[in-house]
Each structure stands twice: as structure tokens, then as C-alpha cells.
Enzyme design. Structure first.
Site, short mmCIF file in Angstrom:
data_model
loop_
_atom_site.label_atom_id
_atom_site.label_comp_id
_atom_site.label_asym_id
_atom_site.label_seq_id
_atom_site.Cartn_x
_atom_site.Cartn_y
_atom_site.Cartn_z
CB CYS A 54 -0.84 0.05 0.88
SG CYS A 54 -0.22 0.05 2.77
CB CYS A 62 -3.05 -4.13 1.09
SG CYS A 62 -3.20 -2.84 2.27
CE LYS A 134 -3.39 -3.92 8.43
NZ LYS A 134 -2.55 -3.85 7.32
NE ARG A 144 -5.56 2.91 6.98
CZ ARG A 144 -6.67 2.38 6.80
NH1 ARG A 144 -7.66 3.32 6.89
NH2 ARG A 144 -6.94 0.96 6.76
NE ARG A 156 -5.24 0.07 2.57
CZ ARG A 156 -4.57 1.11 3.10
NH1 ARG A 156 -4.50 1.27 4.31
NH2 ARG A 156 -3.65 1.69 2.35
CD GLU A 172 -8.93 -14.17 7.22
OE1 GLU A 172 -7.88 -14.53 6.71
OE2 GLU A 172 -9.85 -13.80 6.26
CE LYS A 187 -1.72 -2.69 12.12
NZ LYS A 187 -0.88 -2.49 10.90
CB SER A 213 -0.50 4.90 14.81
OG SER A 213 -1.62 4.69 13.92
#
Length: 262
Positions: A54, A62, A134, A144, A156, A172, A187, A213
Site C-alpha cells: 500500500c 494493499c 487484521k 496512514r 480496505r 483466518e 491488530k 498508532s
């Protein structure tokens, strides 16, 4: 010198080098590849590299994209066509000296593609830290902005996970285990402690939680405004550990080292 043992490296390429197939992402002279070579030469750090497209694509997604008028945003993400590019990025990082590669793209099948490519090129001991669960989260926004990696069109949500869906995290993770990952990851961390615990209870692989973040910015802002004290930092990180994380990726690492908390 303060005791840091490991880092995860992200790259921000020059804006005019980005293209539709993320060419600077897998170049031997790319920013991450240069950084890894220098880090391995000058330090004893365990070096992990973020593997994604990305930040290096002109469109900010991505994976590879094509125009598709049948979708709401006019584009379609090409999952399978993206896998060779993602594997090329991981290989270039391994060739530069990375100890662990960490695919964050959430394309289905990318762990298998990376493992096969690494093994075919003799990098049997380079491990894969998969961003397994994620979520499509609002907590990524400060990163970002800093990395100039927001999509230019669409979002996304078609490949990152629905925040309302906890069960999908297990599916997953199971797929990543089957494909050969060495670490699992959840995440973000703080808004998904229940998912961290679910994954911990289900799988025996080392579990990473990414304190992202937005979580960092939220606490820092509250401390700066006097709403909280710095004691909240350790309490928040302890909650992630208590939920079952073996490793925590966090921007608070310098604070913890400075205060001799780790």
C-alpha cells in the site's frame, strides 16, 4: 544502548517513485532494503519487516487493482494476482538480511506464497509473522497520515476484517497456520482484547498483538491534556499481555525502556 532487542521496519518511498505494481517495494535499493542491511551490519537487533504494497502503490491499496464499474467505488482488488508481488517483497527483505517478514496485506494465500518463495531461494530460517486477524479499523489513521498510505479510492473493507466479526479471526489464523506462518497477530490490540484471548486459547503459536498508532495517540493526547497520567501506559500494555499476547508491537517501547519497565 537502552536495551531494545527487536524492531519492525516500515518504509516510506518518494512519492514520484510509486506505481501501480509497487516497484520500489521489492527493489534491492528500496528504502527498507537499505535500512535492513545497515541495521544488520551495525546492530544485534532482530529485524522484522512489514510486507505490504500500500505505501508503494500509486493507488494506495494493499493489492493489485482493476477498474470495475459493478463495485461501489469503481475498483476491484485482485487477490491472487497480488500474491507474486507480495512474495517478491518478502524475498527482497530476506535477501537484505531480515530475520522475520510480516505480511500485513490480508490477501488470502499470501503466507503460502511467501513460504514457498523463501524456501525456493534458500531462506528456510526466515520466519513469517503473519498479520492474521487484521481488522478494518479507524485506529490506523495516524499511521496512514504519516506514511501517506491511505487508499486514493475506496477502502480496505473487502480484504481487512469486519470489526463486528470475532469468529472470522479464528478461521483466518487457522489458514495461516496451515500455510506455514511462525507467528500469529491480532491488530489492533486494545479494542480487540477478546480476539487476542480467543486466538490465544485456540492456537499454540507465538501470538503478537499490535498496539497501533491510534491507540498510542489516544493515550498520549489524554496524558498531554491531563486527563490521564503516564501510569495508564503500562496498564494498557499489561491488559494486552494479560489477554494472552506473547509479543507486543508498540510505539511505547522507548518509554518503557527509558523507565526500565522492560
Amino acid at each position: 544502548e537502552k536495551g531494545l532487542k527487536s524492531i519492525i521496519v516500515f518504509g516510506i518511498p518518494a512519492e514520484d517513485t510509486k506505481d501501480e505494481i509497487a516497484t520500489p517495494d521489492y527493489s534491492s535499493t528500496g528504502i527498507v532494503q537499505k535500512a535492513v542491511r545497515r541495521l544488520k551490519k551495525e546492530t544485534d537487533l532482530v529485524v522484522i519487516t512489514d510486507v505490504c504494497l500500500c505505501q508503494y502503490t500509486s493507488h494506495g491499496h494493499c493489492g493489485m487493482i482493476v477498474e470495475n464499474d459493478d463495485t461501489d467505488d469503481g475498483i476491484e482488488i485482485l487477490n491472487d494476482e497480488s500474491l507474486p508481488y507480495i512474495a517478491k517483497v518478502a524475498l527482497s527483505h530476506a535477501q537484505a538480511g531480515a530475520d522475520i517478514v510480516a505480511p500485513s496485506d490480508m490477501m488470502d494465500g499470501r503466507v503460502k506464497a511467501i513460504r514457498e518463495t523463501l524456501d525456493e531461494n534458500g531462506f528456510y530460517n526466515v520466519m513469517i509473522m503473519s498479520y492474521s486477524a487484521k481488522y478494518a479499523s479507524a485506529f490506523y489513521e495516524p499511521f496512514r497520515v504519516a506514511a501517506c498510505s491511505s487508499p486514493h479510492a475506496g477502502d480496505r473493507k473487502s480484504y481487512q476484517m469486519d470489526p463486528a466479526n470475532a469468529v472470522e479471526a479464528i478461521r483466518e489464523c487457522e489458514l495461516d497456520v496451515i500455510e506455514g506462518c511462525d507467528f500469529l497477530m491480532v491488530k489492533p490490540a486494545l479494542p480487540y482484547l477478546d480476539v487476542v484471548r480467543m486466538v490465544r486459547d485456540e492456537f499454540m503459536l507465538p501470538l503478537v498483538a499490535y498496539n497501533v498508532s491510534g491507540e498510542y495517540a489516544m493515550l498520549v493526547a489524554a496524558i498531554e491534556k491531563g486527563f490521564l497520567t503516564e501510569k495508564a501506559i503500562l496498564e494498557a500494555l499489561l491488559s494486552i499481555k494479560r489477554a494472552g499476547a506473547d509479543l507486543i508491537i508498540t510505539n511505547f517501547a522507548p518509554y518503557l525502556l527509558l523507565n526500565e519497565m522492560i
